[in-house]
Write an enzyme that holds these catalytic residues in place. Structure first.
Site, PDB file in Angstrom:
ATOM      1  N   ASP A 146      33.827  74.133  62.614  1.00 62.05           N
ATOM      2  CA  ASP A 146      33.186  74.329  61.316  1.00 62.05           C
ATOM      3  C   ASP A 146      32.324  75.588  61.326  1.00 62.05           C
ATOM      4  OD1 ASP A 146      34.274  72.002  60.354  1.00 62.05           O
ATOM      5  OD2 ASP A 146      32.444  70.806  60.540  1.00 62.05           O
ATOM      6  N   ARG A 147      32.247  76.246  60.177  1.00 61.01           N
ATOM      7  CA  ARG A 147      31.443  77.466  60.069  1.00 61.01           C
ATOM      8  C   ARG A 147      29.986  77.218  60.460  1.00 61.01           C
ATOM      9  NH1 ARG A 147      28.263  80.197  56.284  1.00 61.01           N
ATOM     10  NH2 ARG A 147      28.329  78.402  54.890  1.00 61.01           N
TER      11      ARG A 147
END
Length: 330
Positions: A146-147
């Site tokens: 995930d970012r």
């Protein structure tokens, strides 16, 4: 079974680590020119953009020659072009390489940096950065992080090896260990294994749990607890559902610090606001290399600031999301 003929190589080089767009012209259609098809494909509102690109010679065929407004439509052929990308706010944190050989690159990704191009994050991604910085235009990701999550991500140097490494993750033959900072609840009995069914709908930011056969399994362990009522947790996911660890920690009543989705979806923050990063870190990756047979145990060298320096994490205008420390590789 008839094998599909692979497309020809791109006549255009990458730009800032990003591949050009490849368009295959359908085998049948009413278009007399390439322009007519592109305008229909991209939408009539984009016609001036298509015309400008054609006039500038920025759309090319397989031979590298510019496509013009009058180029005849040729079914089954390809054209390439580079998208004009809007400016992106740079993510001002280092992307460290913790391991590299002729097959692999394992990077220690900072918070806020997307793994691969997606949506509004294209050039400011780990993949694009590594392609540029390491001079590896064929580099590809074996999995994604995930970012908002920091930590280890595995990239593959040669396209012909990518399937073997992606299969490692698909078949759950990679041992992944995460670290998180979250509230400490003395009534919460740990360690425990959380099993639930998680659903993530397209276009909906937060995932959620529903009744049914579990598709998400996570082991949650408390490493230690300290000041400010916080705990440091060790998380071992056995599956890889979207936001799995974040959903499970929230379900236990100890949502991870800095999470903008759980327990409630927060208002979007302005671009360039790097305060209070999500306190979740992909700490370890352990696996046997499917190409070389070598055993790898790799560790992130980052420190989550909410544990090491809470005041800086909570109040700093643009704090480092997770500082480096020596001894990142074992």
């Amino acid at each position: 079974m008839r094998r599909r003929t692979p497309p020809p190589p791109s006549p255009l080089p990458q730009r800032e680590g990003i591949d050009p767009v490849r368009v295959r012209l359908p085998g049948e259609g009413p278009w007399a020119t390439v322009r007519e098809h592109l305008v229909e494909r991209l939408g009539a509102a984009r016609a001036p953009v298509v015309d400008a690109m054609l006039a500038a010679g920025r759309i090319v065929g397989a031979d590298g020659r510019a496509v013009t407004a009058d180029t005849a439509y040729a079914p089954g052929t390809f054209v390439w072009y580079h998208r004009e990308l809007p400016p992106e706010t740079p993510v001002p944190f280092p992307l460290e390489v913790v391991y590299r050989d002729e097959h692999l690159v394992v990077a220690d990704k900072p918070h806020f940096l997307a793994t691969t191009p997606r949506g509004s994050h294209v050039v400011e991604t780990a993949l694009a950065r590594l392609r540029r910085e390491l001079g590896l235009p064929a580099l590809g990701a074996a999995h994604r992080l995930d970012r908002l999550t920091a930590g280890l991500v595995l990239f593959v140097v040669r396209p012909e090896d990518r399937g073997a490494y992606q299969t490692l993750f698909r078949d759950r033959r990679v041992r992944k260990v995460y670290e998180a900072i979250a509230p400490y609840d003395p009534a919460l009995v740990l360690p425990r294994t959380v099993r639930s069914r998680i659903v993530k709908e397209r276009g909906v930011l937060a995932a959620y749990e529903v009744a049914g056969e579990p598709n998400a399994v996570s082991r949650v362990e408390l490493v230690e607890h300290g000041a400010r009522g916080l705990g440091r947790y060790r998380l071992l996911p056995a599956t890889g559902q979207t936001h799995q660890l974040r959903v499970h920690m929230n379900a236990l009543g100890v949502p991870i610090l800095g999470d903008p989705l759980y327990p409630e979806v927060a208002d979007p923050v302005p671009a360039g606001d790097f305060r209070r990063p999500l306190q979740l870190l992909a700490r370890e990756l352990e696996f046997t290399d499917p190409v070389t047979g070598r055993h790898h145990l790799l560790r992130s060298g980052r420190v989550l600031d909410a544990w090491a320096a809470y005041d800086r994490w909570a109040a700093g205008p643009r704090p480092p999301d997770a500082r480096r420390r020596p001894g990142a590789v074992q």
